[in-house]
Motif scaffolding. Structure first.
Motif, PDB file in Angstrom:
ATOM      1  N   ARG A   1       0.731  -1.295   0.038  1.00 44.86           N
ATOM      2  CA  ARG A   1       0.111  -0.111   0.091  1.00 44.86           C
ATOM      3  C   ARG A   1       0.815   1.234   0.209  1.00 44.86           C
ATOM      4  NH1 ARG A   1      -5.258   0.607   3.016  1.00 44.86           N
ATOM      5  NH2 ARG A   1      -6.047   2.773   2.066  1.00 44.86           N
ATOM      6  N   GLY A   2       0.645   2.074  -1.043  1.00 44.53           N
ATOM      7  CA  GLY A   2       1.385   3.455  -0.902  1.00 44.53           C
ATOM      8  C   GLY A   2       2.700   3.328  -1.448  1.00 44.53           C
ATOM      9  N   THR A   3       3.026   2.441  -2.063  1.00 41.72           N
ATOM     10  CA  THR A   3       4.327   2.344  -2.610  1.00 41.72           C
ATOM     11  C   THR A   3       4.264   2.197  -4.128  1.00 41.72           C
ATOM     12  OG1 THR A   3       4.534  -0.303  -2.667  1.00 41.72           O
ATOM     13  CG2 THR A   3       5.134   0.917  -1.017  1.00 41.72           C
TER      14      THR A   3
ATOM     15  N   MET B   1      -7.646   3.675  -5.400  1.00 37.26           N
ATOM     16  CA  MET B   1      -6.651   3.575  -4.722  1.00 37.26           C
ATOM     17  C   MET B   1      -5.228   2.988  -5.121  1.00 37.26           C
ATOM     18  SD  MET B   1      -8.751   1.822  -1.751  1.00 37.26           S
ATOM     19  CE  MET B   1      -7.636   1.679  -0.309  1.00 37.26           C
TER      20      MET B   1
ATOM     21  N   LYS C   1       1.783   9.878  -5.176  1.00 39.65           N
ATOM     22  CA  LYS C   1       2.110   8.752  -4.098  1.00 39.65           C
ATOM     23  C   LYS C   1       2.237   9.555  -2.638  1.00 39.65           C
ATOM     24  CE  LYS C   1       6.067   6.850  -2.902  1.00 39.65           C
ATOM     25  NZ  LYS C   1       7.699   6.690  -3.168  1.00 39.65           N
ATOM     26  N   ARG C   2       2.916  10.553  -2.729  1.00 38.18           N
ATOM     27  CA  ARG C   2       3.177  11.348  -1.623  1.00 38.18           C
ATOM     28  C   ARG C   2       2.163  11.922  -0.764  1.00 38.18           C
ATOM     29  NH1 ARG C   2       8.636  13.642  -3.327  1.00 38.18           N
ATOM     30  NH2 ARG C   2       9.976  12.011  -3.276  1.00 38.18           N
TER      31      ARG C   2
ATOM     32  N   TYR D   1      -1.339  11.540  -1.766  1.00 37.75           N
ATOM     33  CA  TYR D   1      -2.649  10.899  -1.761  1.00 37.75           C
ATOM     34  C   TYR D   1      -2.439   9.197  -1.326  1.00 37.75           C
ATOM     35  CZ  TYR D   1      -4.222  15.049  -3.372  1.00 37.75           C
ATOM     36  OH  TYR D   1      -4.435  16.519  -3.506  1.00 37.75           O
ATOM     37  N   ASN D   2      -1.090   8.819  -1.296  1.00 35.69           N
ATOM     38  CA  ASN D   2      -1.087   7.461  -0.764  1.00 35.69           C
ATOM     39  C   ASN D   2      -1.329   6.546  -1.796  1.00 35.69           C
ATOM     40  OD1 ASN D   2       0.206   6.031   1.076  1.00 35.69           O
ATOM     41  ND2 ASN D   2      -1.617   5.486   2.076  1.00 35.69           N
TER      42      ASN D   2
ATOM     43  N   THR E   1      -1.443   3.839  -4.607  1.00 34.21           N
ATOM     44  CA  THR E   1      -0.469   2.799  -4.850  1.00 34.21           C
ATOM     45  C   THR E   1      -0.185   2.469  -6.362  1.00 34.21           C
ATOM     46  OG1 THR E   1      -1.254   1.472  -2.850  1.00 34.21           O
ATOM     47  CG2 THR E   1      -0.034   0.203  -4.491  1.00 34.21           C
TER      48      THR E   1
END
Ligand code: ADP
Ligand code: ADP
Length: 219
Positions: free
Chosen positions: A26-28, A147, A174-175, A177-178, A180
């Motif tokens: 997640r988030g990467t 997402m 990414k930074r 809004y997270n 993926t």
């Protein structure tokens, strides 16, 4: 968030994916690299449920998208050089897309601002450079605030000035809004600047997995 487990895919006798496993937390930001014919597009087509794997399975947000199509609402997809009707404006294209997806029209304004295209959105697509068309495609994929974002060669054949902007947009996604992100790319500058993890496919096999630093050390 995305997980590919032991996927095998053949086209006739041709083994396009040979026991591929891949994970995107997640988030990467994960980049998928490799020469033409390595199997990148096949893997993406399977994630989008456009074709079935012969063996193995995929999961998105913990769901198998073949059994739970709804999870694909959480996946935005940007294909390599999309073709749009040339005489429609960027805004009209997004409005149509929002309508088809059952997404509120207010989203169009939001995504256009996000990709910094609000001032250009009323020009017809035929007047846009490739880089601007690509930004409309990113805006389109962001309708509904997914997402997960999957991009296939987003900067292929795009003027460096514009690819810089694409990179900035992806970094912000990414930074702030997270989101993926899984991207295939041949543009090593993008891969180096954006990726948390890089997977290299070669002849349908994962031959490298690691950080940018690992990759630089190894190659
Ligand atoms: P990449 O996206 O990394 O260039 P692909 O997933 O498009 O790789 O292709 C992987 C392998 O599968 C290649 O050898 C390609 O020639 C083959 N292939 C892809 N699509 C088909 C198809 N529809 N029929 C037969 N072989 C295919
Ligand atoms: P229905 O509209 O048929 O009542 P549900 O909302 O009850 O559907 O969910 C149907 C199936 O989809 C269930 O297996 C559920 O676990 C799954 N599901 C629900 N929400 C999601 C989601 N956001 N992504 C993927 N699958 C989902």
């Amino acid at each position: 968030m995305i997980s590919v487990n032991g996927v095998v895919k053949r086209y006739g006798n041709k083994l396009a994916l040979d026991d591929v496993s891949l994970h995107v937390d997640r988030g990467t930001f994960v980049s998928l690299i490799g020469p033409n014919g390595a199997g990148k597009t096949t893997l993406i087509r399977i994630l989008l449920t456009l074709m079935k794997p012969d063996k193995g399975d995929v999961q998105i947000l913990g769901y198998n998208p073949f059994h739970n199509k709804k999870v694909l609402r959480e996946v935005g997809y940007v294909q390599e050089i999309p073709t749009y009707p040339p005489f429609l404006s960027g805004r009209q294209i997004l409005e149509l897309s929002a309508k088809v997806k059952g997404i509120d029209k207010s989203e169009v304004k939001r995504v256009l601002e996000f990709v910094e295209m609000d001032s250009l959105a009323n020009f017809p697509i035929i007047k846009y450079s490739k880089g601007l068309v690509q930004r409309i495609a990113i805006a389109e994929a962001l309708l509904g605030n997914p997402m997960v974002l999957i991009l296939d060669e987003p900067n292929m054949g795009i003027d460096p000035i514009f690819s810089l902007k694409t990179r900035e947009i992806l970094t912000k996604l990414k930074r702030k809004y997270n989101v993926t992100i899984l991207m295939t790319s041949h543009e090593m500058e993008d891969v180096k600047k954006l990726s948390d993890t890089i997977y290299m496919l070669y002849k349908g096999k994962v031959v490298f997995k690691g950080s940018v630093e690992d990759m630089i050390r190894k190659f």
